[in-house]
Design an enzyme around this catalytic site. Sequence first.
Site, short mmCIF file in Angstrom:
data_model
loop_
_atom_site.label_atom_id
_atom_site.label_comp_id
_atom_site.label_asym_id
_atom_site.label_seq_id
_atom_site.Cartn_x
_atom_site.Cartn_y
_atom_site.Cartn_z
N HIS A 1 -2.97 5.91 4.87
CA HIS A 1 -1.54 6.07 5.06
C HIS A 1 -1.14 7.46 4.55
O HIS A 1 -1.61 7.90 3.49
CB HIS A 1 -0.74 5.04 4.25
CG HIS A 1 -0.82 3.63 4.77
ND1 HIS A 1 -1.47 3.26 5.92
CD2 HIS A 1 -0.29 2.48 4.26
CE1 HIS A 1 -1.33 1.96 6.11
NE2 HIS A 1 -0.62 1.46 5.12
N CYS B 1 0.80 -1.23 0.00
CA CYS B 1 0.00 0.00 0.00
C CYS B 1 0.84 1.28 0.00
O CYS B 1 0.54 2.23 -0.74
CB CYS B 1 -0.96 0.00 1.18
SG CYS B 1 -0.30 -0.74 2.67
#
Length: 337
Positions: free
Chosen positions: A240, A127
């Site tokens: 994130h 990710c």
Amino acid sequence: MFNVAILGATGAVGQTMIKVLEERNFPIDNIKFLASERSAGKEIEYYGMKYKVEPVSEEAFEGIDIALFSAGGERSKKWAPVAVSKGAIVIDNSSAFRMENDVPLVVPEVNPEDVKWHKGIIANPNCSTIQMVVALYPIHQRKKIKRIFVSTYQAVSGAGATAIEDLEMETKARFEGKYYYPKALPTHIAFNVIPRIDNFEPNGYTKEEMKMINETRKIMHAPDIKVSPTCVRVPVYIGHSETVVIETEEPITVEEAREILSKAPGVILEDDPFNNVYPTPIEVAGKDDVFVGRIRKDTAFDNGLSMWIVADNLRKGAATNAVQIAELLIKYQLIKK
Ligand code: A2P
Ligand code: 11C
């Protein structure tokens, strides 16, 4: 119309894959939800219909065209060859096959054509790598990037459903004056940050950091690009964030970078700091794009640029990217029926 199986359907990414397939109206004939024995018989809703979760088995992949895997590396190593032997194309979200020479590692905005040389397995990148390359590749195409310095601020959902519970349980416990020790994270996460994601390698970097180095090179077809990462877990549920400093071969201005990113596929520019406009994980959670803000001339390099990149790690960092890869398979007519 295609037959699709999701291995890891009860997990944080698996659940998001189901939502994303539904939202994007993916052309599905039959769908199967696979997980461990523990989840056998649990119900999952898809398009208003209830389906029972099945324990993964060899037979479960019979007749499947596309298998989306997100059940951890060990399960991928065990079941991906089985699914491929049954004729499925596996899109694998784990790190098990990403650096294999015969496995494409694909971010559709960056290297879509790489799906064409797959041999049954296509790897979905990590990710934190995905969101970084979506934002940096369009810049790299115009002004070659030599070096990347990146620090991440990664949400607990990246470590799975148990880590989400860890943040909730430990936060509650602290307010109640009780003690709770996380089950899925290496140390305390509530009101804390952890400079460790995945295990340490002998060179002092973590596996997560090494993924950012190696995967970036493979996806961007830039074997010489230098990446200096530090990956940190923060007490955020979803999303994130990354501070990124790049050094380009030629000078690049802030205006040029803004112009490039305002037209880049999959990127949303939110960059008006004096009006308090920059992306944050809470606002980005639930969205499929990569958000960029705080673009500024770096003060330490002549050809340096600093920026802030945020994305939903369960969506663009995992499920959405995997479903976009499946859409590429359809677009390039790579699924044998
Ligand atoms: P289960 O819920 O049955 O344990 P997360 O990353 O959120 O922790 O999710 C991991 C996913 O991988 C879950 O769907 C989990 O299913 C699945 N999984 C874990 N172990 C196995 C296994 N041995 N076989 C199949 N699926 C597994
Ligand atoms: C995290 N990036 O946030 C990790 C999760 O290699 O697919 C994904 C691990 C991987 O914890």
